[in-house]
Scaffold this active site. Structure first.
Site, PDB file in Angstrom:
ATOM      1  N   LYS A 244       0.821  -1.207   0.000  1.00  0.00           N
ATOM      2  CA  LYS A 244       0.000   0.000   0.000  1.00  0.00           C
ATOM      3  C   LYS A 244       0.859   1.262   0.000  1.00  0.00           C
ATOM      4  O   LYS A 244       0.607   2.205  -0.755  1.00  0.00           O
ATOM      5  CB  LYS A 244      -0.944  -0.008   1.199  1.00  0.00           C
ATOM      6  N   ASP A 263      -6.344   0.093   0.930  1.00  0.00           N
ATOM      7  CA  ASP A 263      -6.329  -0.172   2.361  1.00  0.00           C
ATOM      8  C   ASP A 263      -7.734  -0.606   2.775  1.00  0.00           C
ATOM      9  O   ASP A 263      -8.604  -0.812   1.922  1.00  0.00           O
ATOM     10  CB  ASP A 263      -5.863   1.054   3.152  1.00  0.00           C
TER      11      ASP A 263
END
Length: 374
Positions: A244, A263
């Site tokens: 991420k 996320d």
């Protein structure tokens, strides 16, 4: 002296773009309609404000009295930086029109959340900032990043607060990799409340300096010219950088416009709006397979600039923006974007304002660009 660009808020809305979790160093001073946004670069502070049709900017230098020849050059450099940082060569209205035809969900929010474009940030600042973002919120990330600047970078200059001219605000550039690579940095950051992120920041800076020395910044900039997969692989080598965080850096500073950082927040958006199986009441573990599934589905919907579209949906779903652009009756209080995108025309100067000029906005295209002179 303020300079001006003819730029409607449908192309750039400062109140959303600079507060939605892309960058964490902009200082907001004053109150609407005289609100001002300030950012300290390496050699200057850039100040911005806007109305519905115009972006105003000025350059503040450490030298209190720059020469008559020196100041215009610095102002021209700031204009180059603005065009690069906000990627003003991309016509945002064209993108919004495309996303609106592709996605009914986007169509329902595009008026309230117009003018959200992707910033093109300094890669090192972007990398360190998003290492701070792990299990964190925007307010706390902002405090951490500003503490990094205060403790590891000397102040460039001071400026008065608009609310109280007696208060002088200090502005610090972002620290260099060498400043964060020293062994004692980790303990200092822990004392400042960075927790486990302190080690990640120091180790990542140390790895950069050890491998690339004074060319560490050039190495990161060079990743703009590599494939997405290769650039991601390089980022994943750093301590504290997972998929991420790497994808945030790819999207926000390395020109990988199709990348969507996923996320739990984005996962919930995909379940709520885009048919992904899962529960809204519980947070599922983001396995590599699930991460890839979410990414693939959203890129299929939004296209080549999927990362940019994701930023609009992400902002619209933040609690801080739940009432943004809505009047007391629950209706949109913001003007609609232009029905058909068109190149922006140059606007004549207002009194005490110099119009430097803005290139016509082109339709979105993918190309490699050199870093700005600043």
């Amino acid at each position: 002296m303020w300079q001006s660009l003819s730029l409607p808020q449908s192309q750039l809305c400062l109140s959303t773009v600079l507060k939605c979790g892309q960058s964490f160093r902009w200082t907001v001073v004053g109150t609407s309609p005289n609100q001002e946004y300030r950012l300290c670069l390496r050699d200057r502070v850039v100040c911005l404000k806007q109305d519905t049709a115009t972006l105003f900017y000025r350059t503040v230098l450490p030298d209190p009295q720059p020469s008559a020849l020196h100041l215009p050059l610095r102002q021209a450099e700031t204009l180059v930086w603005l065009n690069d940082y906000f990627q003003l060569d991309v016509d945002l209205c064209t993108l919004y029109a495309e996303w609106k035809t592709r996605d009914k969900v986007f169509s329902s929010i595009e008026t309230r959340f117009s003018g959200i474009r992707m910033l093109r940030q300094d890669p090192f600042e972007n990398l360190i900032s998003f290492i701070c973002s792990s299990n964190n919120n925007i307010a706390r990330i902002t405090k951490m990043v500003q503490n990094l600047c205060k403790h590891f970078s000397a102040p460039l200059l001071s400026m008065p607060d608009l609310g109280d001219q007696q208060i002088q605000l200090q502005y610090h550039p972002f620290p260099l990799p060498t400043a964060l690579a020293a062994p004692n940095v980790e303990q200092i950051l822990r004392d400042l409340g960075f927790g486990y992120r302190a080690k990640f920041i120091q180790k990542t800076a140390h790895m950069l300096v050890e491998a690339h020395g004074d060319a560490a910044h050039s190495f990161l900039l060079g990743l703009r010219n590599t494939s997405t997969d290769k650039a991601r692989d390089e980022l994943l080598k750093f301590v504290g950088v997972g998929r991420k965080v790497a994808d945030c850096v790819l999207l926000m500073s390395l020109d990988k416009k199709e990348v969507i950082p996923v996320d739990t927040h984005v996962h919930q958006i995909a379940i709520k709006h885009y048919g992904l199986k899962g529960s809204l009441s519980s947070k599922s573990t983001l396995t590599p397979r699930l991460y890839e599934e979410i990414n693939t589905r959203l890129v299929t919907i939004w296209g080549d600039y999927a990362g940019w579209a994701h930023s609009v949906l992400f902002t619209s779903d933040l609690k801080a923006f739940s009432s943004y652009g809505v009047d007391a009756a629950g209706h949109s209080a913001l003007p609609s974007p232009p029905p058909t995108p068109s190149p922006l025309k140059r606007k004549s100067s207002a009194p005490e304002t110099t119009d430097v000029g803005l290139p016509s906005l082109a339709k979105p295209k993918r190309r490699r660009r050199a870093a700005p002179p600043t």
